[in-house]
Design an enzyme around this catalytic site. Structure first.
Site, mmCIF file in Angstrom:
data_model
loop_
_atom_site.group_PDB
_atom_site.id
_atom_site.type_symbol
_atom_site.label_atom_id
_atom_site.label_comp_id
_atom_site.label_asym_id
_atom_site.label_seq_id
_atom_site.Cartn_x
_atom_site.Cartn_y
_atom_site.Cartn_z
ATOM 1 N N SER A 1 39.114 33.751 52.016
ATOM 2 C CA SER A 1 38.818 34.156 50.641
ATOM 3 C C SER A 1 38.523 35.645 50.485
ATOM 4 C CB SER A 1 37.636 33.343 50.101
ATOM 5 O OG SER A 1 36.555 33.427 50.990
ATOM 6 N N THR B 1 33.745 34.854 47.750
ATOM 7 C CA THR B 1 33.692 36.324 47.720
ATOM 8 C C THR B 1 32.535 36.877 48.541
ATOM 9 O OG1 THR B 1 34.498 36.233 45.480
ATOM 10 C CG2 THR B 1 33.301 38.233 46.092
ATOM 11 N N THR C 1 37.247 40.389 47.463
ATOM 12 C CA THR C 1 37.720 39.004 47.456
ATOM 13 C C THR C 1 39.241 38.920 47.344
ATOM 14 O OG1 THR C 1 37.374 36.849 46.366
ATOM 15 C CG2 THR C 1 37.692 38.724 44.931
ATOM 16 N N ARG D 1 46.189 37.440 37.970
ATOM 17 C CA ARG D 1 44.822 37.094 37.559
ATOM 18 C C ARG D 1 43.826 37.995 38.313
ATOM 19 N NH1 ARG D 1 40.024 35.420 40.531
ATOM 20 N NH2 ARG D 1 38.786 34.034 39.247
ATOM 21 N N THR E 1 29.189 35.584 43.454
ATOM 22 C CA THR E 1 30.282 34.883 44.111
ATOM 23 C C THR E 1 30.473 33.568 43.372
ATOM 24 O OG1 THR E 1 31.068 33.927 46.196
ATOM 25 C CG2 THR E 1 28.703 33.901 45.835
ATOM 26 N N GLY E 2 31.675 33.078 43.391
ATOM 27 C CA GLY E 2 31.940 31.843 42.663
ATOM 28 C C GLY E 2 33.130 32.018 41.743
HETATM 29 N N1 GLY Z 1 34.555 35.497 42.483
HETATM 30 C C1 GLY Z 1 35.868 35.689 42.910
HETATM 31 C C2 GLY Z 1 36.876 35.348 41.928
HETATM 32 O O1 GLY Z 1 36.682 34.481 41.090
HETATM 33 O O2 GLY Z 1 37.926 35.942 41.972
#
Ligand code: GLY
Length: 344
Positions: free
Chosen positions: A86, A188, A206, A216, A239-240
Site C-alpha cells: 500500500s 498509508t 501511499t 483517483r 490513514t484509511g
Molecule cells: N489514505 C490513502 C488513500 O485513501 O488513498
C-alpha cells in the site's frame, strides 16, 4: 535503539497522573491522556510498519539533526519495502494496472509544503514532494507533470508493479469484482515528528486504494487531509479510506482540536466523532484513523472500528501501540446528523 515492552512503556515512558484513589476507568483515561514522550525527538507514525520507519527517522536525525531529513528517511524506508502493498514500489495498482503514488511533506517553520498526486514510475514520491517544496514555486504537482519534474530532478523511472501485484491485479480483473473499500486496502504511512528545539514536520505516502479508478487521488497528498503541520500547535496524519478524510480536512481538524486544548488522542477521537456525525453512515464503515503529536511532545491516535496500531519512537524507546477505538456504540451515534452535545 532499546525496545521496551508495552508494559515497560506504560511505566517508564508515560507520566502517570492518576491519583491513588482513582477507579480503573479513570486511571485508564488518565494514562491515555498522558501519552507524553519524556525526551525529543519524537516520531509517530501509522501502523506496525511505522516502527522501522520511525527508527530510520531516528537514525537519520542522529546523523545531522535535520527533522525534515529524518521524516523523509523514515518514509523512504516504507516506500522501498516491496512487501508493503500500500506504499511505494510493490503497492497495488490502479484498475488500469499502473501503480499511481501520492505523497506530501510539510515543514512547520514557514508552513512550507510539497506534494505529488498520481505520480507513476517513481519509487520515492516523498522525495519528489520535498523537491516540489524546495525547488519550485508550487505546492502540488500531479500525474505526467509530476513525473516529468521528477525525471528532470534526476529521479529514476522504474516499473513499480511487482510480479506478485501483477498476478493479483490480473486475478482481480478476471473476477470482475467491484472495487472493495475496506480494511485491507488503505494502509498509508503518515509520519510526524518533533525535533529537540520544538520544530514540527511530517510526511505522508501511499499507493492509495487498491484498484482505484486511474487518476483517483486520495487524502494523502492533500495538505490538511492526509497530513497537517502547524508549528505553533502540533501535527496530525491520516490513514484509511481517503474519501472519508478529505471531505472533512481531517488532519487539519485534528490540529484545530489540539489548538482548542484537547490532547492529541482526544483531538483524533473528536475528529472521528464529527466526521461520523456529518457523514451519517455507521462509524465502522468509515475505515479512517488519525495520529497526532503536539508541541509538548504529547502523542495519541484514534481509529474507527477496532482502532489501529501506530508506532512511537523517542530516545531509548520504540514500539507499536494500539490506538483508541471508536465504534458506533462508543461514539453513541444513532442515525447521525444530530448535534454532538446530544450524543454524549
Ligand atoms: N489514505 C490513502 C488513500 O485513501 O488513498
Amino acid at each position: 535503539m532499546k525496545h521496551c515492552s508495552r508494559r515497560g512503556f506504560l511505566s517508564k515512558g508515560m507520566m502517570a497522573v492518576a491519583g491513588g484513589a482513582a477507579s480503573h476507568t479513570m486511571k485508564t483515561q488518565a494514562q491515555s491522556h498522558a501519552h507524553v514522550a519524556p525526551a525529543r525527538p519524537v516520531f509517530v507514525s501509522t501502523w506496525g510498519f511505522g516502527k522501522p520507519a520511525n527508527e530510520a527517522s531516528m537514525r537519520q536525525y542522529k546523523k545531522n539533526g535535520s527533522l525534515l531529513d529524518a521524516v523523509e528517511a523514515g518514509i523512504r524506508l516504507t516506500e522501498a519495502d516491496k512487501s508493503n502493498a500500500s506504499v511505494g514500489a510493490g503497492g497495488k495498482p490502479a484498475a488500469n494496472g499502473k501503480v499511481q503514488l501520492d505523497a506530501c511533506i510539510m515543514f512547520g517553520p514557514g508552513s512550507k509544503a510539497g506534494s505529488v498526486g498520481g505520480i507513476e514510475d517513481i519509487a520515492h514520491p516523498i522525495s519528489v514532494a520535498r523537491a516540489v517544496m524546495e525547488k519550485t514555486p508550487h505546492v502540488m504537482l500531479v500525474g505526467k507533470g509530476a513525473k516529468a519534474f521528477a525525471l528532470d530532478q534526476g529521479f529514476a523511472s522504474e516499473n513499480l508493479l511487482t510480479a506478485q501485484q501483477r498476478q493479483e491485479w490480473r486475478a482481480w480483473k478476471r473476477s470482475r469484482k467491484k472495487l472493495e473499500v475496506g480494511e485491507k486496502n488503505h494502509d498509508t504511512i503518515a509520519l510526524i515528528g518533533i525535533a529537540e528545539d520544538g520544530t514540527l514536520a511530517g510526511g505522508c505516502s501511499t499507493s492509495g486504494l487498491a484498484y482505484k479508478m486511474a487518476g483517483r487521488v486520495g487524502d494523502s497528498p492533500i495538505l490538511g487531509s492526509g497530513l497537517y503541520v502547524d508549528n505553533e500547535i502540533g501535527a496530525a496524519g491520516a490513514t484509511g479510506v481517503g474519501e472519508n478524510v478529505m471531505r472533512f480536512c481531517g488532519s487539519f481538524m485534528v490540529v484545530e482540536y489540539m489548538r482548542q486544548g484537547l490532547s492529541p488522542e482526544e483531538a483524533c477521537a473528536e475528529t472521528l466523532r464529527r466526521i461520523a456525525r456529518l457523514d451519517g453512515r455507521p462509524v465502522d464503515e468509515l475505515h479512517i484513523n488519525f495520529i497526532a503529536l503536539n508541541k509538548k511532545g504529547q502523542f495519541g491516535a484514534a481509529g474507527t472500528g477496532k482502532g489501529f496500531p501506530y508506532a512511537v519512537a523517542y530516545p531509548e524507546f520504540s514500539d507499536v501501540l494500539q490506538s483508541k477505538s471508536l465504534s458506533q456504540k462508543s461514539i453513541g451515534i444513532e442515525g447521525g446528523n444530530a448535534p454532538i452535545e446530544e450524543q454524549q
